[in-house]
Design a protein around this motif. Structure first.
Motif, PDB file in Angstrom:
ATOM      1  N   ALA A 197       3.954  -1.957   2.566  1.00  0.00           N
ATOM      2  CA  ALA A 197       3.208  -0.722   2.801  1.00  0.00           C
ATOM      3  C   ALA A 197       3.253   0.188   1.578  1.00  0.00           C
ATOM      4  O   ALA A 197       2.221   0.714   1.135  1.00  0.00           O
ATOM      5  N   THR A 203       1.269  -1.390  -1.366  1.00  0.00           N
ATOM      6  CA  THR A 203      -0.178  -1.364  -1.127  1.00  0.00           C
ATOM      7  C   THR A 203      -0.744   0.029  -1.340  1.00  0.00           C
ATOM      8  O   THR A 203      -1.805   0.199  -1.963  1.00  0.00           O
ATOM      9  N   VAL A 204      -0.050   1.044  -0.833  1.00  0.00           N
ATOM     10  CA  VAL A 204      -0.502   2.424  -1.022  1.00  0.00           C
ATOM     11  C   VAL A 204      -0.533   2.757  -2.509  1.00  0.00           C
ATOM     12  O   VAL A 204      -1.494   3.367  -3.012  1.00  0.00           O
ATOM     13  N   SER A 237       7.314  -1.344  -4.669  1.00  0.00           N
ATOM     14  CA  SER A 237       7.663  -2.129  -3.482  1.00  0.00           C
ATOM     15  C   SER A 237       9.134  -2.510  -3.491  1.00  0.00           C
ATOM     16  O   SER A 237       9.795  -2.524  -2.437  1.00  0.00           O
TER      17      SER A 237
END
Length: 317
Positions: free
Chosen positions: A115, A118-119, A278
């Protein structure tokens, strides 16, 4: 020493764009192939839970899930900068399948890493079409292979662990407290990979969470094993890594590089930034400070920085 030598050689020998591209493809593809294989198994079984990884450094399912997340963005970069259509398709397919591999690990740390990465990728890239294509593929796949209900319930414990008494999440908080006490008593740390050896002597629960436990956090691992000084260096390494990637993105947009080089540097630096973020997030829940992939990431950033500097110098001439 092995990984240090490999990283230094990677920086020294990566003297051309082609060499950097090949290095990036090897790093991304070596783990990407395993992620894709696990993703295929997940789809063929209509959803599967992987209790372990591929062995070695990534023997644990959580460690493997985080590693796959980190190379997802590198696979996207290889696909974007490659001039070969089959290579593009291959790396896009590996990236898409690897997402299902991450789901199959049931790792909450890997989910948070995915998450966060990806953001970061979306905010930096500002190109929505490739994302829409991958999202469409994912939605079609999920329509045929719905996410397992127990996986969804496991993710929900990220917020409700105190209410449901989720021992795994609660134990991590305690392990981090133990790490702080170790660092307080040992200004130089207890030694590399020695948290488990010293855990029992610092455990005040009488073995409630077991014996010789892992710290379950790369950042607290460094604090306990290398002391406050080592922790400062660790934080500086990741902050400087992200700062250099920010500088590289600015250089790529400055017009000092040729258009092809500018696109290359911008794409790769964005992917490396997403991969780094990440790990910073996912590594907060897994003891992976001395994982080879960390130091190879630093090597990739250094090599890209040197490549951009050479390209700028050639442009000035």
């Amino acid at each position: 020493w092995r990984v240090i030598i490999v990283s230094l050689l990677a920086v020294t020998l990566t003297t051309t764009r082609k060499r950097f591209y090949l290095l990036l493809a090897v790093v991304a593809g070596s783990l990407g192939l395993h992620g894709a294989k696990f993703g295929v198994v997940f789809l063929m079984r209509g959803g599967a839970r992987f209790q372990s990884g591929i062995g070695g450094t990534f023997g644990d399912n959580n460690d493997f899930g985080l590693a796959v997340v980190r190379v997802l963005f590198l696979m996207a970069a290889v696909a974007a900068v490659s001039s070969n259509a089959w290579v593009k398709r291959g790396f896009v397919a590996m990236a898409a399948l690897s997402v299902f591999c991450v789901i199959g690990t049931y790792s909450r740390g890997a989910f948070l890493a995915l998450a966060a990465g990806t953001v970061t990728f979306l905010l930096l890239r500002r190109r929505i079409m490739p994302v829409l294509v991958l999202a469409s593929i994912g939605l079609v796949a999920v329509a045929f292979v719905p996410l397992p209900q127990d996986y969804i319930e496991r993710l929900q414990t990220i917020q409700t662990y105190e209410d449901v008494g989720e021992s795994s999440a609660l134990s991590r908080l305690y392990f981090w407290q133990v790490a702080v006490r170790m660092a307080s008593d040992n200004p130089l740390g207890v030694g590399v990979r020695n948290f488990e050896e010293n855990y029992d002597s610092y455990d005040e629960t009488g073995g409630r969470y077991g014996l010789r436990r892992s710290v379950h956090s790369s950042h607290f691992q460094v604090l306990a094993e290398l002391g406050p000084g080592g922790f400062v260096v660790w934080v500086w390494l990741w902050c400087y890594c992200l700062w250099r990637l920010h500088i590289l993105r600015r250089q790529a947009r400055s017009g000092k590089l040729r258009e092809s080089e500018s696109d290359f540097v911008l794409t790769v630096s964005t992917a490396l930034a997403a991969s780094a973020v990440s790990f910073v997030v996912g590594g907060s829940f897994l003891a992976q400070a001395f994982n080879d992939l960390n130091w190879i990431t630093f090597a990739l950033v250094a090599a890209l920085d040197r490549h951009a500097a050479r390209s700028c110098a050639e442009g000035d001439e």
